[in-house]
Design an enzyme around this catalytic site. Structure first.
Site, mmCIF file in Angstrom:
data_model
loop_
_atom_site.group_PDB
_atom_site.id
_atom_site.type_symbol
_atom_site.label_atom_id
_atom_site.label_comp_id
_atom_site.label_asym_id
_atom_site.label_seq_id
_atom_site.Cartn_x
_atom_site.Cartn_y
_atom_site.Cartn_z
ATOM 1 C CB SER A 282 -0.872 0.011 1.250
ATOM 2 O OG SER A 282 -1.541 1.249 1.357
ATOM 3 C CE1 TYR A 295 -4.074 -2.141 5.137
ATOM 4 C CE2 TYR A 295 -3.600 0.164 4.649
ATOM 5 C CZ TYR A 295 -3.895 -1.116 4.212
ATOM 6 O OH TYR A 295 -3.993 -1.381 2.878
HETATM 7 N N1 LIG Z 1 -8.720 -0.510 -1.279
HETATM 8 C C1 LIG Z 1 -7.713 0.263 -0.976
HETATM 9 O O1 LIG Z 1 -7.846 1.494 -0.870
HETATM 10 C C2 LIG Z 1 -6.354 -0.346 -0.792
HETATM 11 C C3 LIG Z 1 -5.241 0.498 -0.902
HETATM 12 C C4 LIG Z 1 -3.981 -0.046 -0.734
HETATM 13 C C5 LIG Z 1 -3.849 -1.405 -0.477
HETATM 14 N N2 LIG Z 1 -4.943 -2.196 -0.378
HETATM 15 C C6 LIG Z 1 -4.728 -3.619 -0.087
HETATM 16 O O2 LIG Z 1 -5.314 -4.392 -1.111
HETATM 17 C C7 LIG Z 1 -5.566 -5.706 -0.651
HETATM 18 C C8 LIG Z 1 -6.936 -6.126 -1.127
HETATM 19 O O3 LIG Z 1 -7.912 -5.281 -0.517
HETATM 20 P P1 LIG Z 1 -9.149 -4.701 -1.317
HETATM 21 O O4 LIG Z 1 -8.949 -3.257 -1.462
HETATM 22 O O5 LIG Z 1 -9.406 -5.497 -2.512
HETATM 23 O O6 LIG Z 1 -10.280 -4.882 -0.213
HETATM 24 P P2 LIG Z 1 -11.478 -5.925 -0.099
HETATM 25 O O7 LIG Z 1 -12.397 -5.773 -1.246
HETATM 26 O O8 LIG Z 1 -12.013 -5.770 1.281
HETATM 27 O O9 LIG Z 1 -10.756 -7.337 -0.219
HETATM 28 C C9 LIG Z 1 -10.046 -7.912 0.845
HETATM 29 C C10 LIG Z 1 -9.893 -9.386 0.581
HETATM 30 O O10 LIG Z 1 -9.140 -9.971 1.655
HETATM 31 C C11 LIG Z 1 -9.846 -11.087 2.138
HETATM 32 N N3 LIG Z 1 -9.635 -11.270 3.557
HETATM 33 C C12 LIG Z 1 -9.791 -10.359 4.545
HETATM 34 N N4 LIG Z 1 -9.597 -10.923 5.746
HETATM 35 C C13 LIG Z 1 -9.302 -12.226 5.502
HETATM 36 C C14 LIG Z 1 -9.040 -13.334 6.342
HETATM 37 N N5 LIG Z 1 -9.050 -13.243 7.675
HETATM 38 N N6 LIG Z 1 -8.780 -14.534 5.761
HETATM 39 C C15 LIG Z 1 -8.810 -14.669 4.414
HETATM 40 N N7 LIG Z 1 -9.079 -13.647 3.583
HETATM 41 C C16 LIG Z 1 -9.328 -12.449 4.119
HETATM 42 C C17 LIG Z 1 -11.312 -10.768 1.868
HETATM 43 O O11 LIG Z 1 -12.085 -11.949 1.720
HETATM 44 P P3 LIG Z 1 -13.137 -12.503 2.792
HETATM 45 O O12 LIG Z 1 -13.771 -11.329 3.465
HETATM 46 O O13 LIG Z 1 -14.084 -13.297 1.957
HETATM 47 O O14 LIG Z 1 -12.335 -13.342 3.719
HETATM 48 C C18 LIG Z 1 -11.230 -10.082 0.526
HETATM 49 O O15 LIG Z 1 -11.219 -11.029 -0.501
HETATM 50 C C19 LIG Z 1 -5.411 -5.650 0.866
HETATM 51 O O16 LIG Z 1 -4.172 -6.221 1.216
HETATM 52 C C20 LIG Z 1 -5.410 -4.160 1.165
HETATM 53 O O17 LIG Z 1 -4.675 -3.861 2.319
HETATM 54 C C21 LIG Z 1 -6.200 -1.695 -0.541
#
Ligand SMILES: NC(=O)c1ccc[n+]([C@@H]2O[C@H](COP(=O)([O-])OP(=O)(O)OC[C@H]3O[C@@H](n4cnc5c(N)ncnc54)[C@H](OP(=O)(O)O)[C@@H]3O)[C@@H](O)[C@H]2O)c1
Length: 402
Positions: A282, A295
């Site tokens: 991130s 985070y």
């Molecule tokens: N969106 C942003 O602004 C942003 C910015 C920078 C980085 N990121 C990073 O991008 C990555 C993906 O996030 P996203 O933005 O796509 O958010 P998201 O839509 O909430 O996706 C998060 C994913 O992680 C899985 N997950 C969460 N807790 C888990 C657990 N305990 N065990 C297994 N799987 C788990 C969720 O699946 P389930 O709930 O089905 O388990 C979901 O598939 C993350 O690492 C996040 O930190 C996001």
């Protein structure tokens, strides 16, 4: 150091390395001196064969500077847009210097120098215009490069689902892992329908200490060529108000699980001499993030882990990349408890990541974020960064959590 130099110089032919060196010298040494140190009274710039003096010359120097900086970056990364623009720019120099020498030096000497310049710059123009393939290397599909299966964690939504889709488009069979089995099945069915690829769904809670090992066990019979360590979440709010168990789970999902999975899958990749490890980090990793303290710290772990592995694995055939998105429109904000705000699409994040894989250890998404991450956040005092970040994140955090 020697291996790094060999790898960097091996990206292009020797004559292009010379051009890269020249552009870098102009960008980092000559143009800064020309602009900041050279007195206005003696300043001169030539544009299209016309000589500018004094303030007119000084005013146009930033443009020259920008052109050399673009050349340095373009040759360094061998960017596709260098063709035909590098050749067009040198063609312009060919015409301009020839006119300049003939008109200003004049006579026999001017004619001979003009002809010599036309030959040298003209040859360079032709070489650059014929070098299209160097800037657009033949692309092999990811499946050919890395092997049949890709494992994507956090594939039930957002960036993970977009990774799964993009890798299926590349021909990979996909293992989809997360907690929500129904969502994983939906994504898997769509991939099989649309791309005809095999899929395997592994419901797993990566917040438990045994989760990552269970997932590694569930794919032990497959040749995993690509591991996308993407599952993760954030938790907005003041540090002491957050539930301790939730913060520890965050470290487990964001840090420990990617470490265990990478550790278990990288050995076979190295033995096969091919593979890819991707980490979703991130932009938060670049700075302290008040109200998202744990985070940001967890993503700093991911960034340093991935970038170090990139160097450890260089030359082994295993590529490593940390993609560092800024705000992206997924379920992340709802899960973190933030006030909704706009950002990139997950598809854009994945497109940037897959384009950068094999070319660099980490990549940001968007030039503005790159500038913030690489200039602002490295050069500004940490106290200022933390205070600015606090003010920004406060606006995205409900008052009850601040
Ligand atoms: N969106 C942003 O602004 C942003 C910015 C920078 C980085 N990121 C990073 O991008 C990555 C993906 O996030 P996203 O933005 O796509 O958010 P998201 O839509 O909430 O996706 C998060 C994913 O992680 C899985 N997950 C969460 N807790 C888990 C657990 N305990 N065990 C297994 N799987 C788990 C969720 O699946 P389930 O709930 O089905 O388990 C979901 O598939 C993350 O690492 C996040 O930190 C996001």
């Amino acid at each position: 150091m020697r291996a790094w130099l060999r790898e960097v110089l091996g990206r292009r032919p020797a004559w292009m390395n010379a051009l890269l060196g020249f552009c870098a010298y102009m960008s980092f040494v000559y143009m800064p001196w020309d602009f900041f140190v050279k007195p206005v009274a003696v300043d001169e710039e030539v544009w299209f064969g016309f000589l500018l003096h004094g303030w007119a010359a000084k005013a146009t120097e930033p443009l020259h500077w920008a052109i050399y900086a673009a050349g340095t970056y373009g040759f360094w990364r061998m960017r596709p847009w260098m063709w035909p623009w590098a050749g067009v720019y040198v063609a312009q120099i060919t015409v301009a210097t020839t006119i300049w020498l003939v008109l200003n030096v004049g006579g026999m000497r001017g004619g001979l120098l003009g002809a010599a310049s036309a030959v040298v710059y003209g040859a360079l123009t032709i070489a650059l215009l014929r070098a299209r393939d160097h800037f657009q290397p033949q692309r092999r599909s990811f499946r050919d490069r890395f092997g049949e299966w890709a494992l994507v964690t956090g594939a039930s939504s957002g960036i993970g689902a977009a990774f799964a889709r993009a890798l299926a488009r590349e021909g990979h069979s996909i293992v989809l892992a997360a907690r929500r089995e129904d969502r994983l099945r939906e994504v898997a069915d769509a991939l099989s329908r649309e791309f005809g690829v095999a899929t395997r769904v592994v419901p797993v809670d990566l917040a438990t200490p045994a989760g990552a090992a269970k997932l590694a066990g569930a794919v032990a019979d497959l040749e995993i060529g690509v591991l996308v360590n993407n599952a993760g979440f954030g938790h907005a709010g003041r540090f002491e108000r957050a539930e301790e168990a939730r913060l520890v789970e965050m470290i487990q999902v964001n840090c420990a699980a990617p470490l265990v999975l990478a550790r278990r899958l990288v050995g076979p990749m190295r033995t096969r001499g091919r593979g890819a490890l991707l980490f979703t980090g991130s932009l938060a990793a670049k700075q302290p993030m008040p109200l998202h303290a744990t985070y940001a710290a967890s993503k700093a772990f991911v960034a340093l882990l991935g970038e170090a592995l990139w160097a450890e694995l260089r030359g082994s055939g295993v590529e490593v990349l940390v993609v560092e998105p800024g705000t992206t429109e997924t379920e992340f904000q709802t899960v973190a408890g933030e006030i909704p705000h706009h950002g990139e699409t997950p598809e854009r994040v994945v497109e940037v990541a897959l384009a950068a894989l094999g070319a660099q250890p980490s990549v940001g998404v968007g030039w503005w974020r790159w500038l913030r991450g690489n200039l602002g956040m490295r050069l500004l005092p940490r106290s200022l960064l933390a205070s600015v970040a606090h003010a920004v994140i406060e606006r995205q955090t409900p008052s009850a959590l601040r």
